[in-house]
Design a protein around this motif. Structure first.
Motif, PDB file in Angstrom:
ATOM      1  N   GLY A 100       0.808  -1.210   0.000  1.00 36.99           N
ATOM      2  CA  GLY A 100       0.000   0.000   0.000  1.00 36.99           C
ATOM      3  C   GLY A 100       0.841   1.259   0.000  1.00 36.99           C
ATOM      4  O   GLY A 100       2.052   1.245  -0.241  1.00 36.99           O
ATOM      5  N   ASP A 101       0.200   2.378   0.287  1.00 33.68           N
ATOM      6  CA  ASP A 101       0.866   3.686   0.326  1.00 33.68           C
ATOM      7  C   ASP A 101       0.500   4.387   1.621  1.00 33.68           C
ATOM      8  O   ASP A 101      -0.597   4.929   1.769  1.00 33.68           O
ATOM      9  CB  ASP A 101       0.443   4.543  -0.877  1.00 33.68           C
ATOM     10  N   GLU A 102       1.415   4.353   2.582  1.00 38.47           N
ATOM     11  CA  GLU A 102       1.176   5.040   3.848  1.00 38.47           C
ATOM     12  C   GLU A 102       1.473   6.532   3.703  1.00 38.47           C
ATOM     13  O   GLU A 102       2.405   6.921   2.991  1.00 38.47           O
ATOM     14  CB  GLU A 102       2.064   4.447   4.947  1.00 38.47           C
ATOM     15  N   PRO A 103       0.711   7.383   4.379  1.00 35.55           N
ATOM     16  CA  PRO A 103       0.990   8.827   4.321  1.00 35.55           C
ATOM     17  C   PRO A 103       2.322   9.149   4.993  1.00 35.55           C
ATOM     18  O   PRO A 103       2.701   8.514   5.982  1.00 35.55           O
ATOM     19  CB  PRO A 103      -0.187   9.454   5.077  1.00 35.55           C
ATOM     20  N   GLU A 104       3.021  10.129   4.460  1.00 41.05           N
ATOM     21  CA  GLU A 104       4.322  10.534   4.979  1.00 41.05           C
ATOM     22  C   GLU A 104       4.183  11.881   5.664  1.00 41.05           C
ATOM     23  O   GLU A 104       3.859  12.880   5.029  1.00 41.05           O
ATOM     24  CB  GLU A 104       5.346  10.601   3.843  1.00 41.05           C
ATOM     25  N   THR A 105       4.420  11.913   6.968  1.00 46.11           N
ATOM     26  CA  THR A 105       4.296  13.151   7.737  1.00 46.11           C
ATOM     27  C   THR A 105       5.538  14.019   7.549  1.00 46.11           C
ATOM     28  O   THR A 105       6.600  13.534   7.106  1.00 46.11           O
ATOM     29  CB  THR A 105       4.106  12.828   9.220  1.00 46.11           C
ATOM     30  N   LEU A 136      13.618  13.538   8.869  1.00 47.48           N
ATOM     31  CA  LEU A 136      14.546  12.733   9.674  1.00 47.48           C
ATOM     32  C   LEU A 136      15.987  13.004   9.278  1.00 47.48           C
ATOM     33  O   LEU A 136      16.302  13.240   8.105  1.00 47.48           O
ATOM     34  CB  LEU A 136      14.233  11.244   9.510  1.00 47.48           C
ATOM     35  N   ASP A 137      16.859  12.940  10.273  1.00 45.35           N
ATOM     36  CA  ASP A 137      18.292  13.127  10.045  1.00 45.35           C
ATOM     37  C   ASP A 137      18.927  11.759   9.837  1.00 45.35           C
ATOM     38  O   ASP A 137      18.870  10.900  10.728  1.00 45.35           O
ATOM     39  CB  ASP A 137      18.916  13.821  11.254  1.00 45.35           C
ATOM     40  N   PRO A 138      19.540  11.500   8.690  1.00 46.59           N
ATOM     41  CA  PRO A 138      20.133  10.175   8.450  1.00 46.59           C
ATOM     42  C   PRO A 138      21.251   9.829   9.423  1.00 46.59           C
ATOM     43  O   PRO A 138      21.547   8.651   9.622  1.00 46.59           O
ATOM     44  CB  PRO A 138      20.644  10.280   7.004  1.00 46.59           C
ATOM     45  N   LYS A 139      21.864  10.857  10.056  1.00 46.54           N
ATOM     46  CA  LYS A 139      22.927  10.566  11.032  1.00 46.54           C
ATOM     47  C   LYS A 139      22.348   9.944  12.302  1.00 46.54           C
ATOM     48  O   LYS A 139      23.066   9.239  13.020  1.00 46.54           O
ATOM     49  CB  LYS A 139      23.668  11.862  11.373  1.00 46.54           C
ATOM     50  N   GLY A 182       7.220   2.643   4.894  1.00 46.91           N
ATOM     51  CA  GLY A 182       5.771   2.543   4.730  1.00 46.91           C
ATOM     52  C   GLY A 182       5.213   1.197   5.130  1.00 46.91           C
ATOM     53  O   GLY A 182       4.224   0.731   4.561  1.00 46.91           O
ATOM     54  N   LEU A 183       5.822   0.558   6.131  1.00 50.02           N
ATOM     55  CA  LEU A 183       5.394  -0.765   6.579  1.00 50.02           C
ATOM     56  C   LEU A 183       4.932  -0.745   8.039  1.00 50.02           C
ATOM     57  O   LEU A 183       5.015  -1.759   8.735  1.00 50.02           O
ATOM     58  CB  LEU A 183       6.544  -1.774   6.415  1.00 50.02           C
ATOM     59  N   SER A 184       4.430   0.397   8.490  1.00 52.47           N
ATOM     60  CA  SER A 184       4.006   0.504   9.891  1.00 52.47           C
ATOM     61  C   SER A 184       2.856  -0.433  10.211  1.00 52.47           C
ATOM     62  O   SER A 184       2.713  -0.885  11.352  1.00 52.47           O
ATOM     63  CB  SER A 184       3.588   1.947  10.203  1.00 52.47           C
ATOM     64  N   HIS A 185       2.022  -0.734   9.227  1.00 50.79           N
ATOM     65  CA  HIS A 185       0.869  -1.598   9.461  1.00 50.79           C
ATOM     66  C   HIS A 185       1.241  -3.076   9.469  1.00 50.79           C
ATOM     67  O   HIS A 185       0.440  -3.914   9.877  1.00 50.79           O
ATOM     68  CB  HIS A 185      -0.200  -1.348   8.392  1.00 50.79           C
TER      69      HIS A 185
END
Length: 387
Positions: A86-91, A97-100, A112-115
């Protein structure tokens, strides 16, 4: 539409000047048997038609319907099933987010796999990563206004895929999954169960999800779940026996502190490793105690335990009753027992009277003997006086 056309092929005649080739002096290689496996789209189509007994027209119709279904599932208009990603919404918080600080990010949310989280398969992780890459690749967003952070979020995507596609790293992350860490203490209290309108329903509704989310850490699968109120004693005992001896694979390496960058000191590395080892052991011990407290609490308010104790008490009473007789028999037995006690009492009284009579007779005999002795002494004393 496919059609089958049979074409007759007739080989041409040999030319008049043809002569057979001279035999070679080289030896001929021995024959080798090889197993050929049919493959390819044509063969798979033949298998589907044979299994489902479809004509070419019916097969083409089903293939077209499947293509349209896959196209509807895939948002990009391709022909690949997204496997429920699916396609989860991105806040905005997620995109910033900081990659460090990759250890603090929720890798499942990034892809997008929170579910799905720990239930996501390797194929779903691969599909989710591909979709995120197609959407957030820096080359695709190059020159677009207001997308300066796309490169940073793309690095977060790559790191999330690196962690979740590696079984060992994924297990370490699943051990400290931030989503489950937030609800780890969401366990019903004893008063919430006992004071509920329906304590039985409250127990299973409250503790069922708790044991379900803890079961993912078990080395032994499958894990016995809470069950229902009518479970027999053996099943209930097996459930608590399993959870009191729960063997968890949960570890806490993911929370280890990294060695200071640029430090080549062996002492620093050893100190950091020793401290990390101590912290892992402490967290493991606390987690074991936490799970034990949950099992103790569930056991203390489990309505099945009360039911089992009542059944055992009733069984003991029935056994005792059966052993003593049962029905009208106990009354007769009690009457016989009373008569026996009465008979023994009468015999005891009779025996006592006989002993008393013997004692009195013995006493009278002794008194008579004493009287005779006195009479003889008196006779001797009178005879001596006359002489």
């Amino acid at each position: 539409m496919k059609q089958v056309i049979e074409v007759s092929v007739v080989p041409p005649p040999l030319p008049q000047n043809w002569t057979p080739p001279e035999s070679s002096s080289k030896s001929i290689s021995p024959l080798v048997e090889r197993k050929l496996l049919p493959a390819g789209h044509a063969y798979l189509g033949h298998v589907r038609r044979a299994i489902h007994k479809l004509s070419f027209e019916e097969h083409d119709k089903h293939a077209e319907e499947e293509r349209k279904r896959l196209q509807a599932l895939d948002g990009e208009g391709g022909i690949e099933d997204d496997l429920g990603v699916g396609d989860e919404p991105e806040t905005e918080e997620l995109l910033s987010l900081d990659p460090k600080e990759w250890k603090k990010q929720d890798h499942y949310a990034v892809l997008g796999l929170s579910h799905l989280r720990y239930k996501a398969t390797d194929a779903q992780i691969k599909v989710a990563h591909r979709k995120k890459v197609l959407k957030h690749h820096p080359d695709k967003k190059a020159g677009a206004a207001g997308d300066s952070n796309d490169d940073a979020f793309f690095k977060c995507i790559q790191k999330a895929h690196e962690v979740l596609s590696n079984p060992e790293k994924r297990r370490q992350f699943d051990s400290v999954d931030p989503y489950f860490s937030l609800i780890e203490d969401d366990v019903p209290t004893a008063s919430q169960i006992t004071k509920a309108r329906d304590p039985v329903r409250a127990f299973f509704k409250g503790f069922g999800p708790v044991f379900e989310r803890e079961a993912r850490f078990s080395k032994i699968q499958p894990v016995p779940m809470l069950g229902d109120v009518d479970d027999p004693k053996e099943k209930v005992e097996a459930f608590y026996d399993f959870w009191y001896n729960f063997d968890s694979w949960r570890s806490f390496e993911y929370l280890d502190k990294e060695v200071n960058e640029g430090s080549d000191s062996r002492d620093d590395k050893r100190y950091t490793e020793k401290k990390n080892k101590t912290e892992r052991a402490r967290r493991k011990k606390e987690d074991t105690a936490r799970l034990r407290n949950i099992v103790d609490l569930a056991l203390s308010v489990d309505p099945r335990i009360k039911r089992i104790k009542e059944e055992e008490k009733a069984a003991r009473e029935a056994k005792k009753k059966a052993k003593s007789g049962g029905g009208a028999a106990p009354d007769a037995q009690q009457k016989a027992k009373e008569e026996e006690e009465k008979r023994k009492a009468e015999e005891a009284a009779k025996k006592e009277e006989e002993e008393k009579a013997r004692a009195e007779a013995k006493k009278a005999k002794a008194a008579a003997a004493n009287a005779r002795k006195k009479a003889r002494r008196a006779e001797r004393a009178g005879a001596e006086g006359g002489s």
